[in-house]
Design a protein around this motif. Structure first.
Motif, PDB file in Angstrom:
ATOM      1  N   VAL A  10       1.309  -1.514   0.227  1.00 43.96           N
ATOM      2  CA  VAL A  10      -0.155   0.263  -0.003  1.00 43.96           C
ATOM      3  C   VAL A  10       0.795   1.381  -0.294  1.00 43.96           C
ATOM      4  O   VAL A  10       2.354   1.473   0.577  1.00 43.96           O
ATOM      5  CB  VAL A  10      -0.785   0.210   1.389  1.00 43.96           C
ATOM      6  N   ALA A  11       0.691   2.473  -0.545  1.00 38.95           N
ATOM      7  CA  ALA A  11       1.224   3.362  -0.618  1.00 38.95           C
ATOM      8  C   ALA A  11       1.013   4.482   0.646  1.00 38.95           C
ATOM      9  O   ALA A  11       0.177   4.147   1.150  1.00 38.95           O
ATOM     10  CB  ALA A  11       0.520   4.451  -1.918  1.00 38.95           C
ATOM     11  N   ILE A  12       2.163   4.839   0.787  1.00 40.31           N
ATOM     12  CA  ILE A  12       2.587   6.064   1.819  1.00 40.31           C
ATOM     13  C   ILE A  12       1.726   6.666   1.901  1.00 40.31           C
ATOM     14  O   ILE A  12       1.387   7.052   0.733  1.00 40.31           O
ATOM     15  CB  ILE A  12       3.872   6.737   2.227  1.00 40.31           C
ATOM     16  N   GLY A  13       0.367   7.134   3.199  1.00 36.15           N
ATOM     17  CA  GLY A  13      -0.540   7.714   3.008  1.00 36.15           C
ATOM     18  C   GLY A  13      -1.638   7.761   2.416  1.00 36.15           C
ATOM     19  O   GLY A  13      -2.629   8.372   2.692  1.00 36.15           O
ATOM     20  N   THR A  14      -2.300   6.743   2.247  1.00 34.27           N
ATOM     21  CA  THR A  14      -3.061   5.620   1.613  1.00 34.27           C
ATOM     22  C   THR A  14      -3.970   5.301   3.235  1.00 34.27           C
ATOM     23  O   THR A  14      -3.278   4.727   4.668  1.00 34.27           O
ATOM     24  CB  THR A  14      -2.741   4.914   1.427  1.00 34.27           C
ATOM     25  N   THR A  15      -5.645   5.632   2.854  1.00 33.37           N
ATOM     26  CA  THR A  15      -6.201   5.880   4.288  1.00 33.37           C
ATOM     27  C   THR A  15      -7.078   4.373   4.225  1.00 33.37           C
ATOM     28  O   THR A  15      -7.429   4.191   3.662  1.00 33.37           O
ATOM     29  CB  THR A  15      -7.657   6.929   3.760  1.00 33.37           C
ATOM     30  N   ILE A  16      -6.793   3.576   5.387  1.00 33.81           N
ATOM     31  CA  ILE A  16      -6.910   2.167   4.855  1.00 33.81           C
ATOM     32  C   ILE A  16      -8.297   1.970   5.819  1.00 33.81           C
ATOM     33  O   ILE A  16      -8.617   0.900   6.287  1.00 33.81           O
ATOM     34  CB  ILE A  16      -5.817   1.462   5.830  1.00 33.81           C
ATOM     35  N   GLN A  17      -8.140   3.366   6.905  1.00 35.92           N
ATOM     36  CA  GLN A  17      -9.502   3.041   8.088  1.00 35.92           C
ATOM     37  C   GLN A  17     -10.506   4.360   8.647  1.00 35.92           C
ATOM     38  O   GLN A  17      -9.391   5.302   8.863  1.00 35.92           O
ATOM     39  CB  GLN A  17      -9.424   2.410   9.166  1.00 35.92           C
ATOM     40  N   ILE A  18     -11.147   4.426   8.271  1.00 31.65           N
ATOM     41  CA  ILE A  18     -12.523   5.535   9.249  1.00 31.65           C
ATOM     42  C   ILE A  18     -12.584   5.266  10.810  1.00 31.65           C
ATOM     43  O   ILE A  18     -13.009   4.330  10.666  1.00 31.65           O
ATOM     44  CB  ILE A  18     -13.179   6.099   8.697  1.00 31.65           C
ATOM     45  N   ILE A  19     -11.665   6.216  11.868  1.00 26.28           N
ATOM     46  CA  ILE A  19     -11.593   5.620  12.886  1.00 26.28           C
ATOM     47  C   ILE A  19     -13.203   6.863  13.763  1.00 26.28           C
ATOM     48  O   ILE A  19     -13.275   8.151  13.351  1.00 26.28           O
ATOM     49  CB  ILE A  19     -10.587   5.511  13.900  1.00 26.28           C
ATOM     50  N   SER A  20     -13.981   6.217  14.101  1.00 29.17           N
ATOM     51  CA  SER A  20     -15.686   7.688  14.838  1.00 29.17           C
ATOM     52  C   SER A  20     -15.566   7.251  16.469  1.00 29.17           C
ATOM     53  O   SER A  20     -16.301   5.902  16.355  1.00 29.17           O
ATOM     54  CB  SER A  20     -16.438   7.152  13.754  1.00 29.17           C
ATOM     55  N   ALA A  21     -16.048   7.968  16.281  1.00 33.63           N
ATOM     56  CA  ALA A  21     -16.079   8.320  18.081  1.00 33.63           C
ATOM     57  C   ALA A  21     -16.910   9.474  18.213  1.00 33.63           C
ATOM     58  O   ALA A  21     -17.029  10.443  17.584  1.00 33.63           O
ATOM     59  CB  ALA A  21     -14.635   8.371  18.295  1.00 33.63           C
ATOM     60  N   LYS A  22     -17.882   9.456  19.960  1.00 34.51           N
ATOM     61  CA  LYS A  22     -18.565  11.053  19.923  1.00 34.51           C
ATOM     62  C   LYS A  22     -18.840  10.776  21.671  1.00 34.51           C
ATOM     63  O   LYS A  22     -18.271   9.599  22.219  1.00 34.51           O
ATOM     64  CB  LYS A  22     -20.002  10.119  19.498  1.00 34.51           C
ATOM     65  N   ASP A  23     -19.300  12.089  21.544  1.00 30.42           N
ATOM     66  CA  ASP A  23     -19.026  11.920  23.489  1.00 30.42           C
ATOM     67  C   ASP A  23     -20.958  11.727  23.717  1.00 30.42           C
ATOM     68  O   ASP A  23     -22.044  12.141  23.038  1.00 30.42           O
ATOM     69  CB  ASP A  23     -19.653  13.986  23.264  1.00 30.42           C
ATOM     70  N   PRO A  24     -21.173  11.125  23.996  1.00 28.28           N
ATOM     71  CA  PRO A  24     -22.021  10.222  24.775  1.00 28.28           C
ATOM     72  C   PRO A  24     -23.323  11.277  25.430  1.00 28.28           C
ATOM     73  O   PRO A  24     -24.340  11.107  25.322  1.00 28.28           O
ATOM     74  CB  PRO A  24     -22.113   9.144  25.789  1.00 28.28           C
ATOM     75  N   THR A  41     -11.104  14.219  11.337  1.00 29.95           N
ATOM     76  CA  THR A  41     -11.730  13.266  10.604  1.00 29.95           C
ATOM     77  C   THR A  41     -11.975  11.818  11.038  1.00 29.95           C
ATOM     78  O   THR A  41     -12.425  10.818  11.142  1.00 29.95           O
ATOM     79  CB  THR A  41     -11.298  12.742   9.291  1.00 29.95           C
ATOM     80  N   GLY A  42     -10.276  11.380  11.947  1.00 25.87           N
ATOM     81  CA  GLY A  42     -10.489  10.429  12.310  1.00 25.87           C
ATOM     82  C   GLY A  42      -9.671   8.492  11.216  1.00 25.87           C
ATOM     83  O   GLY A  42      -9.741   8.098  11.476  1.00 25.87           O
ATOM     84  N   ALA A  43      -9.723   9.752   9.934  1.00 30.86           N
ATOM     85  CA  ALA A  43      -9.021   8.796   9.389  1.00 30.86           C
ATOM     86  C   ALA A  43      -7.482   7.858   9.508  1.00 30.86           C
ATOM     87  O   ALA A  43      -6.851   9.107  10.497  1.00 30.86           O
ATOM     88  CB  ALA A  43      -8.747   9.950   7.777  1.00 30.86           C
ATOM     89  N   LEU A  44      -7.595   7.086   9.321  1.00 32.54           N
ATOM     90  CA  LEU A  44      -5.885   5.828  10.040  1.00 32.54           C
ATOM     91  C   LEU A  44      -5.934   6.133   9.032  1.00 32.54           C
ATOM     92  O   LEU A  44      -5.630   5.237   7.794  1.00 32.54           O
ATOM     93  CB  LEU A  44      -6.654   5.289  10.441  1.00 32.54           C
ATOM     94  N   MET A  45      -4.180   6.547   8.715  1.00 27.53           N
ATOM     95  CA  MET A  45      -3.638   6.622   7.249  1.00 27.53           C
ATOM     96  C   MET A  45      -1.872   5.581   7.867  1.00 27.53           C
ATOM     97  O   MET A  45      -1.719   5.321   8.549  1.00 27.53           O
ATOM     98  CB  MET A  45      -3.528   7.813   6.497  1.00 27.53           C
ATOM     99  N   THR A  46      -1.585   5.283   5.906  1.00 23.05           N
ATOM    100  CA  THR A  46       0.061   4.804   6.698  1.00 23.05           C
ATOM    101  C   THR A  46       0.980   5.703   6.602  1.00 23.05           C
ATOM    102  O   THR A  46       0.852   6.265   6.104  1.00 23.05           O
ATOM    103  CB  THR A  46       0.120   3.867   5.327  1.00 23.05           C
ATOM    104  N   ALA A  47       1.695   5.573   7.280  1.00 21.04           N
ATOM    105  CA  ALA A  47       3.049   6.619   7.312  1.00 21.04           C
ATOM    106  C   ALA A  47       4.386   6.394   7.143  1.00 21.04           C
ATOM    107  O   ALA A  47       5.339   7.348   6.635  1.00 21.04           O
ATOM    108  CB  ALA A  47       3.846   7.158   8.793  1.00 21.04           C
ATOM    109  N   ILE A  59      -4.696  -4.664  13.369  1.00 24.49           N
ATOM    110  CA  ILE A  59      -4.004  -4.671  11.203  1.00 24.49           C
ATOM    111  C   ILE A  59      -3.418  -5.533  11.442  1.00 24.49           C
ATOM    112  O   ILE A  59      -1.903  -6.138  11.268  1.00 24.49           O
ATOM    113  CB  ILE A  59      -3.373  -3.024  10.970  1.00 24.49           C
ATOM    114  N   LYS A  60      -3.738  -5.956   9.779  1.00 27.89           N
ATOM    115  CA  LYS A  60      -3.190  -7.209   8.974  1.00 27.89           C
ATOM    116  C   LYS A  60      -3.073  -7.186   8.076  1.00 27.89           C
ATOM    117  O   LYS A  60      -4.058  -6.055   7.109  1.00 27.89           O
ATOM    118  CB  LYS A  60      -4.537  -8.687   9.178  1.00 27.89           C
ATOM    119  N   VAL A  61      -1.579  -6.694   7.621  1.00 29.20           N
ATOM    120  CA  VAL A  61      -0.888  -6.416   6.389  1.00 29.20           C
ATOM    121  C   VAL A  61      -1.012  -7.761   5.499  1.00 29.20           C
ATOM    122  O   VAL A  61      -0.279  -8.650   6.209  1.00 29.20           O
ATOM    123  CB  VAL A  61       0.784  -6.670   7.045  1.00 29.20           C
TER     124      VAL A  61
END
Length: 660
Positions: free
Chosen positions: A402-416, A443-449, A482-484
């Motif tokens: 995968v290329a560096i900077g690719t978004t692999i997952q959007i992490i989402s949380a909220k204040d209850p 945004t909670g976007a998880l990316m490769t560094a 994360i499974k590679v």
């Protein structure tokens, strides 16, 4: 013959053959039964060796007995009776002797007149009778005038002992609400007086204290309940005083008393009741499961097992959110959290709680019902809670290329909370020390560094944090696994350096080596390797490669007639290819040495220098020289060298000759 006593101014005597008699019993009995003391001298007896008649026919006769009343308190000795022998002429020539129980100590006899007196106070309860022996002797010679005769002095009882309760004071119990006439306990008094004579020992029981609650049977001493519905909760302890009186309870009888302490035992005759019909409680929404919210209590006037309670939630909208248990020590109902609470989802609950006796008595069911209910209102209080991730766990698969900077997952949380504060995301760096990933703060976007390499790290477990903007202390977290995934980025290769040999006398098609390969990749369908000669050696005239179709290959000769002097080493390039997409391959080199071998294919020499001997010294000459040296050695050394056979010299096998 023996005679004794007076007979109401009469001077006639009755002889009955050396036996002791007592008359006047009828008069004595009448006197004793009337309660009037018998005067001294009323007792008379006689002793004789032959029977005679008696003119009084209305009197009864008792053989061999005197009677005397106990507890005489006069100052003079108590007259008991008189012994007399018909040989006694009144001149003092007869001496009367008394022996046996109490003789000389309790009883004395006038040795001249035969009068018997008691010189000590007599107590029938200590001793009821005495057995004595009487004898008349000639005072001058001491010769017996009559044979010795035995008689009994019986102690006549008087009422001098009061009844006593030897087992008192008494302790007893009886269940409350018992029917009238229920037996509680039996008391017993004993009287030391003679039970066979008169009423001195006839005891009658009566109750002096304890009415109207209890009664006592006058003859048996059995105490019974005398009042209906005796309630332990109203009065639990009773002190009852019982009197025992002799003489059948008549006036003048002696009396003794005892105390009976009676305790009413509890029965389940009181239903439980909630003194508080409405309870108001509150609980934080963050309260953990099984934490205590509050307590309710149903009061029961009974005690012990009869006051045990069982609390249950019988109705209300909080039956699935709360639970209730009974404290066995204090019999209270403890309300606890059954599942996680949320102020934002539901702010209050109502419970209907029942408290009931688990142990009932059928005869008191009419006093019920033996359960009661109360209402409990529970308010859920809001707390500032950390952000919550949805979902609560992430699993991501990503290819290793995968290329560096690719978004692999959007992490989402909220204040209850109701305020719904803004969230900021970050990665817990202790969970990603190699800094392979980063997350966008808003945004909670998880990316490769960094580039990922499955062959180096096939799994990554990181923790993503979510923090409230207005309250940085409120931080939530979520685990991201994360499974590679593998891609075909590694070519197969030999696992080690391969080296083989070929005999000079090898034939074409002979196997000289089997090779295999390894690949760091891990394709889903498994590894499949293909072997062939490298393009530059495709037309190699010496060796060929045969693929075994099992990820191995065989190296075979193509010809015969190999010679060390011509070429001692061959380097065979072999091409290894995988089945991935794209196909990757590498070239490995097999080193093959040419060796001289015996007829069985055993290697003799793999070095061409063995053939380069001096021209002037042939191999046979060298062997002959060594053989002679061997013969000249001492026997022990020679024997030791024999174990070195065969020996290679210049990579040539030498065989020493056998020497005697």
């Amino acid at each position: 013959m023996w005679t004794s006593g007076r007979m109401s101014n009469a001077k006639s005597w009755l002889g009955l053959g050396m036996s002791l008699y007592f008359w006047g019993l009828m008069d004595l009995t009448t006197t004793v039964l009337s309660g009037t003391p018998t005067p001294p001298g009323k007792l008379e007896a006689l002793l004789s060796d032959k029977p005679q008649s008696h003119s009084r026919t209305k009197r009864s006769w008792v053989w061999n007995q005197f009677f005397v009343l106990e507890e005489y308190t006069g100052t003079d000795p108590l007259y008991v009776g008189k012994l007399h022998s018909d040989m006694d002429r009144g001149d003092g020539s007869i001496k009367y002797i008394l022996s046996g129980e109490g003789a000389g100590v309790v009883f004395t006899i006038d040795d001249t007149t035969g009068d018997i007196h008691a010189i000590q106070r007599l107590d029938r309860e200590e001793r009821a009778q005495y057995t004595l022996r009487a004898q008349a002797l000639d005072r001058r010679t001491g010769r017996p005038m009559e044979p010795e005769s035995e008689f009994i002095i019986k102690i006549q009882d008087i009422n001098d002992n009061e009844p006593k309760f030897l087992d008192g004071p008494y302790v007893a119990t009886v269940p409350e609400m018992s029917p009238v006439g229920t037996s509680v306990i039996q008391v017993t008094a004993t009287d030391a007086d003679d039970p066979t004579y008169g009423n001195s020992a006839r005891v009658v029981y009566s109750i002096l204290q304890g009415q109207p609650y209890f009664s006592v049977d006058s003859k048996t001493g059995v105490i019974r309940t005398a009042l209906m519905n005796m309630d332990r909760e109203a009065k639990e302890y009773y002190e009852v005083i019982i009197q025992a009186k002799d003489m059948g309870g008549q006036l003048g009888g002696l009396a003794g008393t005892t105390t009976v302490n009676i305790t009413l035992l509890d029965v389940n005759d009181n239903p439980p009741r909630f003194p508080q019909k409405h309870y108001q409680m509150s609980v934080l929404e963050s309260a953990p499961v099984s934490s205590t919210v509050g307590r309710v209590f149903a009061k029961d006037l009974d005690e012990g097992i009869n006051a045990e309670m069982k609390y249950t939630i019988v109705d209300g909208d909080g039956a699935d959110a709360f639970d209730i248990n009974t404290d066995p020590n204090f019999q209270v109902g403890i309300i606890t959290v059954k599942k996680p609470l949320s102020f934002e989802s539901k702010k209050s609950y109502t419970l209907k709680v029942e408290g009931a006796n688990p142990h009932l008595e059928m005869r008191f069911l009419n006093l019920g019902p033996f359960q009661d209910t109360t209402t409990v209102h529970i308010s859920v209080e809001d707390v500032d809670e950390p952000p919550i991730f949805e979902p609560g766990f992430y699993f991501v698969e990503v290819p290793e290329d995968v290329a560096i900077g690719t978004t692999i997952q959007i992490i989402s949380a909220k204040d209850p909370d109701v305020t719904n504060n803004s969230i900021r995301y970050s990665i817990d760096r202790s969970s990603d020390p190699g800094r392979f990933f980063y997350v966008d703060i808003t945004t909670g976007a998880l990316m490769t560094a960094r580039p990922l390499d499955r062959e180096e790290f096939s799994w990554h477990n990181i923790t993503v944090l979510a923090m409230e903007m207005n309250n940085p202390s409120q931080v939530g977290s979520v685990s991201v696994t994360i499974k590679v995934l593998d891609v075909n980025d590694n070519a197969p290769e030999f696992p080690r350096f391969y080296e083989a040999f070929v005999c000079e006398n090898a034939k074409a098609g002979q196997l000289i080596q089997t090779v295999s390969a390894v690949d760091q990749d891990d394709p889903h369908s498994g590894q499949h390797f293909y072997y062939s000669l490298a393009p530059e050696a495709a037309n190699n005239p010496n060796f060929t490669v045969r693929d075994n179709q099992d990820n191995t290959a065989r190296i075979l000769t193509r010809r015969s007639g190999f010679r060390q002097q011509e070429q001692s080493v061959f380097h065979l390039p072999i091409l290894i290819a995988d089945s991935g997409q794209p196909v990757l391959s590498s070239t490995g080199t097999l080193t093959i040495q040419v060796c001289s071998c015996d007829d069985f294919g055993h290697v003799l020499s793999c070095s061409p220098e063995a053939y380069m001997l001096p021209v002037s010294l042939s191999r046979g000459a060298l062997i002959a020289i060594l053989a002679c040296i061997f013969v000249l050695l001492d026997p022990w050394t020679r024997e030791s060298l024999r174990f070195l056979v065969p020996v290679f010299i210049n990579n040539t096998l030498l065989q020493f000759p056998e020497c005697p």
